[in-house]
Design a protein around this motif. Structure first.
Motif, PDB file in Angstrom:
ATOM      1  N   ARG A  96      79.804  66.562  41.069  1.00  0.00           N
ATOM      2  CA  ARG A  96      78.302  66.792  41.124  1.00  0.00           C
ATOM      3  C   ARG A  96      77.893  67.460  39.892  1.00  0.00           C
ATOM      4  O   ARG A  96      78.750  68.485  39.475  1.00  0.00           O
ATOM      5  CB  ARG A  96      77.872  67.532  42.516  1.00  0.00           C
ATOM      6  CG  ARG A  96      78.068  66.709  43.700  1.00  0.00           C
ATOM      7  CD  ARG A  96      77.936  67.292  44.920  1.00  0.00           C
ATOM      8  NE  ARG A  96      76.200  67.761  44.996  1.00  0.00           N
ATOM      9  CZ  ARG A  96      75.541  68.079  45.844  1.00  0.00           C
ATOM     10  NH1 ARG A  96      76.253  68.598  47.041  1.00  0.00           N
ATOM     11  NH2 ARG A  96      74.401  68.730  45.841  1.00  0.00           N
ATOM     12  N   GLY A 100      73.701  68.464  42.183  1.00  0.00           N
ATOM     13  CA  GLY A 100      73.275  67.356  42.251  1.00  0.00           C
ATOM     14  C   GLY A 100      71.952  67.058  41.748  1.00  0.00           C
ATOM     15  O   GLY A 100      71.217  65.935  41.886  1.00  0.00           O
ATOM     16  N   ASP A 116      76.828  58.534  39.220  1.00  0.00           N
ATOM     17  CA  ASP A 116      77.673  58.881  40.513  1.00  0.00           C
ATOM     18  C   ASP A 116      77.023  58.350  41.655  1.00  0.00           C
ATOM     19  O   ASP A 116      77.792  57.972  42.509  1.00  0.00           O
ATOM     20  CB  ASP A 116      77.818  60.662  40.434  1.00  0.00           C
ATOM     21  CG  ASP A 116      76.346  61.112  40.276  1.00  0.00           C
ATOM     22  OD1 ASP A 116      75.348  60.508  39.894  1.00  0.00           O
ATOM     23  OD2 ASP A 116      76.469  62.261  40.419  1.00  0.00           O
ATOM     24  N   LYS A 117      75.793  58.389  42.069  1.00  0.00           N
ATOM     25  CA  LYS A 117      75.232  57.962  43.084  1.00  0.00           C
ATOM     26  C   LYS A 117      75.654  56.513  43.375  1.00  0.00           C
ATOM     27  O   LYS A 117      76.065  55.929  44.432  1.00  0.00           O
ATOM     28  CB  LYS A 117      73.620  57.917  42.937  1.00  0.00           C
ATOM     29  CG  LYS A 117      73.144  59.388  42.799  1.00  0.00           C
ATOM     30  CD  LYS A 117      71.543  59.290  42.590  1.00  0.00           C
ATOM     31  CE  LYS A 117      71.110  60.603  42.186  1.00  0.00           C
ATOM     32  NZ  LYS A 117      69.898  60.577  41.414  1.00  0.00           N
TER      33      LYS A 117
END
Length: 133
Positions: A96, A100, A116-117
């Protein structure tokens, strides 16, 4: 002069243009840099980009985004995987970025460059290219 790490050069040009408060920056084009630019645009880190054909490999012109008070939207850029030291992660170990708040860009074997999502949603890992926040 040849560049040994084109992605690090891409990130450094963006960082330097932000430091100089430029409205845009020109970067030598490649397919990977075009995909990186598309991800940055989709994630609202840049306003837009265009491809400039010059008879050679071409250039990508990134139009940089600044906040209302003049600060760059991109606060930081970090190259993670380098040509000398590749960094691969599985779907469960995708890092992360800034808790995030930023994005991690991965190169996958099935989907190409993704955030990354997207990688977590599809449960795929890959090479961690860079982190942007």
């Amino acid at each position: 002069m040849p560049v040994t790490d084109p992605i690090a050069d891409y990130l450094t040009r963006i960082r330097n243009a932000h430091s100089a408060e430029k409205k845009w920056v020109d970067i030598p084009a490649s397919n990977m840099k075009k995909k990186l630019s598309l991800i940055l645009k989709n994630e609202n880190y840049i306003k837009d980009f265009i491809i400039i054909k010059d008879g050679l490999q071409g250039k990508i012109r990134l139009f940089l985004r600044y906040s209302k008070n003049g600060d760059p939207v991109i606060e930081g850029l970090k190259r993670v995987s380098t040509p000398g030291r590749r960094n691969y992660v599985g779907a469960d170990n995708i890092p992360r970025t800034v808790g995030g708040l930023g994005i991690t860009i991965l190169s996958t074997s099935t989907m190409g460059l993704v955030t990354d999502k997207v990688a977590k949603e599809n449960k795929i890992g890959g090479e961690v290219i860079c982190q942007i926040w």
